[in-house]
Design an enzyme around this catalytic site. Structure first.
Site, PDB file in Angstrom:
ATOM      1  N   ARG A  84      73.524  53.701  67.998  1.00  0.00           N
ATOM      2  CA  ARG A  84      72.461  53.198  69.563  1.00  0.00           C
ATOM      3  C   ARG A  84      72.890  53.241  70.780  1.00  0.00           C
ATOM      4  O   ARG A  84      74.027  53.238  70.271  1.00  0.00           O
ATOM      5  CB  ARG A  84      71.894  51.780  68.805  1.00  0.00           C
TER       6      ARG A  84
ATOM      7  N   HIS B  64      62.798  55.687  69.003  1.00  0.00           N
ATOM      8  CA  HIS B  64      63.437  55.093  67.906  1.00  0.00           C
ATOM      9  C   HIS B  64      62.824  55.031  66.514  1.00  0.00           C
ATOM     10  O   HIS B  64      61.880  54.286  66.111  1.00  0.00           O
ATOM     11  CB  HIS B  64      62.823  53.811  68.612  1.00  0.00           C
TER      12      HIS B  64
ATOM     13  N   GLN C  24      62.972  52.765  63.099  1.00  0.00           N
ATOM     14  CA  GLN C  24      61.937  51.583  63.602  1.00  0.00           C
ATOM     15  C   GLN C  24      60.397  52.196  63.286  1.00  0.00           C
ATOM     16  O   GLN C  24      59.462  51.743  62.462  1.00  0.00           O
ATOM     17  CB  GLN C  24      61.665  51.442  64.605  1.00  0.00           C
TER      18      GLN C  24
ATOM     19  N   ASP D  67      55.497  46.006  72.786  1.00  0.00           N
ATOM     20  CA  ASP D  67      56.939  46.327  72.912  1.00  0.00           C
ATOM     21  C   ASP D  67      56.972  45.167  74.035  1.00  0.00           C
ATOM     22  O   ASP D  67      56.485  45.295  74.557  1.00  0.00           O
ATOM     23  CB  ASP D  67      57.530  47.713  72.672  1.00  0.00           C
TER      24      ASP D  67
ATOM     25  N   CYS E  30      57.894  45.488  67.778  1.00  0.00           N
ATOM     26  CA  CYS E  30      59.180  45.789  66.802  1.00  0.00           C
ATOM     27  C   CYS E  30      60.130  44.788  66.920  1.00  0.00           C
ATOM     28  O   CYS E  30      60.919  45.030  66.259  1.00  0.00           O
ATOM     29  CB  CYS E  30      60.002  47.587  67.782  1.00  0.00           C
TER      30      CYS E  30
ATOM     31  N   ARG F  82      62.676  48.070  58.161  1.00  0.00           N
ATOM     32  CA  ARG F  82      63.563  48.005  58.571  1.00  0.00           C
ATOM     33  C   ARG F  82      64.603  48.752  57.118  1.00  0.00           C
ATOM     34  O   ARG F  82      64.879  49.887  57.187  1.00  0.00           O
ATOM     35  CB  ARG F  82      63.405  47.699  59.590  1.00  0.00           C
TER      36      ARG F  82
HETATM   37  N1  NVA Z   1      62.063  48.743  73.696  1.00  0.00           N
HETATM   38  C1  NVA Z   1      63.065  48.569  74.006  1.00  0.00           C
HETATM   39  C2  NVA Z   1      62.786  48.412  71.760  1.00  0.00           C
HETATM   40  C3  NVA Z   1      64.130  47.483  71.275  1.00  0.00           C
HETATM   41  C4  NVA Z   1      63.787  47.388  69.910  1.00  0.00           C
HETATM   42  C5  NVA Z   1      64.448  48.499  74.382  1.00  0.00           C
HETATM   43  O1  NVA Z   1      64.936  49.528  74.309  1.00  0.00           O
HETATM   44  O2  NVA Z   1      65.637  47.932  74.489  1.00  0.00           O
HETATM   45  N1   CP Z   2      63.369  46.437  66.141  1.00  0.00           N
HETATM   46  C1   CP Z   2      64.783  46.631  66.847  1.00  0.00           C
HETATM   47  O1   CP Z   2      65.500  47.906  66.917  1.00  0.00           O
HETATM   48  O2   CP Z   2      65.425  45.219  66.521  1.00  0.00           O
HETATM   49  P1   CP Z   2      67.002  45.137  67.043  1.00  0.00           P
HETATM   50  O3   CP Z   2      67.407  45.278  69.051  1.00  0.00           O
HETATM   51  O4   CP Z   2      67.483  44.119  66.944  1.00  0.00           O
HETATM   52  O5   CP Z   2      68.158  46.028  66.379  1.00  0.00           O
END
Ligand code: NVA
Ligand code: CP
Length: 320
Positions: free
Chosen positions: A119, A146, A149, A235, A275, A303
């Protein structure tokens, strides 16, 4: 005796045939369905206490350069359930945080584990990691997309809507961000209708929009996007790394709050997805989050199942 050149050739060959999961385009539509089918079986086995340990002795390195709850817990618990092991590597506790290049880290880490999850911020980082890794690399979120997800979301959509993906319609409300790009990729791969409501200044990736053709409807009007759809999803307005833009973003997205009025425009049996983490009172009301139409916690649990199926797929461990 193995010569240095033979070792290098072997490594190159392994790298060439290895499957990565950087986006939904790394799988065919049939492979996505195969993973979703396996995820449903894994979910059922877990409920019945009959889980198979298909990845005994397999190790996963999990590189986190951003925070996480769901992704970390689902991958770590998932590897344990498969009979394997997961190592949590944060950038500030490894040499990555002190500037060791990705191309070196990729070769080192992949020589010791069977699969790498990452990540991070720039999508190019994940691409570089995959280019130099001798084992599968899984993208667990970048600023661009992502895809993990989406596997869970697709599993949830199938559980909620009793019809083929081609007959399903989804409304995306809010920011044209990494999650929105992943919904576009899913719509291109599986053929559902995707209505995207974002401010003109925050649309998703233009190349994906072009590719989706008439499967996507772009609008600035959230209420229009929700008309009669099967799924309403949104989101956070402030993704990780955008904390400095908080005040400005709250202003830009103020008309994109998913509330019960918006849900009433959707199909009577419509499902709300997110998500998570959700910011109640910003992109969604507490009422919608807690309503019977909300499947966000089922989505979060998926997930675990969907990623276990993905790991099995990448390691060639899905039983026949
Ligand atoms: N759009 C959000 C998704 C988190 C799971 C982010 O990138 O922070
Ligand atoms: N939806 C998701 O990826 O959650 P986290 O950021 O908690 O991993």
């Amino acid at each position: 005796m193995t010569s240095l050149s033979t070792t290098k050739a072997d490594t190159n060959q392994r790298t060439a045939t290895v499957r990565h999961f950087l986006s939904l385009f790394d799988l065919s539509a049939a492979e996505i369905i195969q993973i979703l089918d396996r995820a449903d079986i894994l979910k059922q086995q877990r409920e019945q206490g009959t889980l198979e340990r298909t990845c005994v002795y397999k190790n996963m390195a999990m590189i986190f350069e951003k925070s996480s709850t769901r992704t970390r817990v689902s991958f770590e618990a998932g590897m344990a359930e498969l009979g394997g092991h997961a190592l949590f590597l944060s950038s500030d506790s490894t040499q990555l945080g002190r500037g060791e290049p990705i191309c070196d880290s990729a070769r080192v880490i992949s020589s010791m584990v069977d699969v790498i999850m990452i990540r991070t911020f720039a999508h190019a980082t994940v691409e570089e990691l995959a280019a130099f890794s001798s084992v599968p690399v899984i993208n667990a979120l970048t600023d661009y997309n992502h895809p993990c997800q989406l596997l869970a979301d697709l599993q949830t959509i199938r559980q909620q809507c009793d019809k083929p993906f081609e007959e399903i319609s989804v409304a995306w409300i809010g920011d044209g961000n990494n999650m929105c790009n992943s919904y576009l990729a899913a719509c291109i791969q599986l053929g559902f209708q995707l209505n995207i409501a974002t401010p003109k200044t925050h649309q998703p990736d233009q190349e994906l929009i072009q590719k989706a053709g008439n499967k996507v409807m772009l609008t600035t009007d959230a209420k229009l996007a929700c008309q009669n759809v099967d799924i309403v999803t949104t989101d956070t307005w402030i993704s990780m790394g955008q904390e400095d833009e908080k005040a400005q973003r709250r202003e830009i997205f103020r008309d994109y709050l998913v509330d019960s009025t918006m849900m009433e425009l959707a199909d009577n049996n419509a499902t709300f997805l997110h998500c998570l983490p959700a910011y109640r009172g910003e992109e969604v009301t507490d009422e919608v989050m807690e309503s019977t139409q909300s499947s966000v916690f089922q989505q979060a649990e998926n997930r675990l199942h969907a990623q276990k199926a993905l790991i099995e797929f990448l390691l060639n461990k899905i039983p026949n």
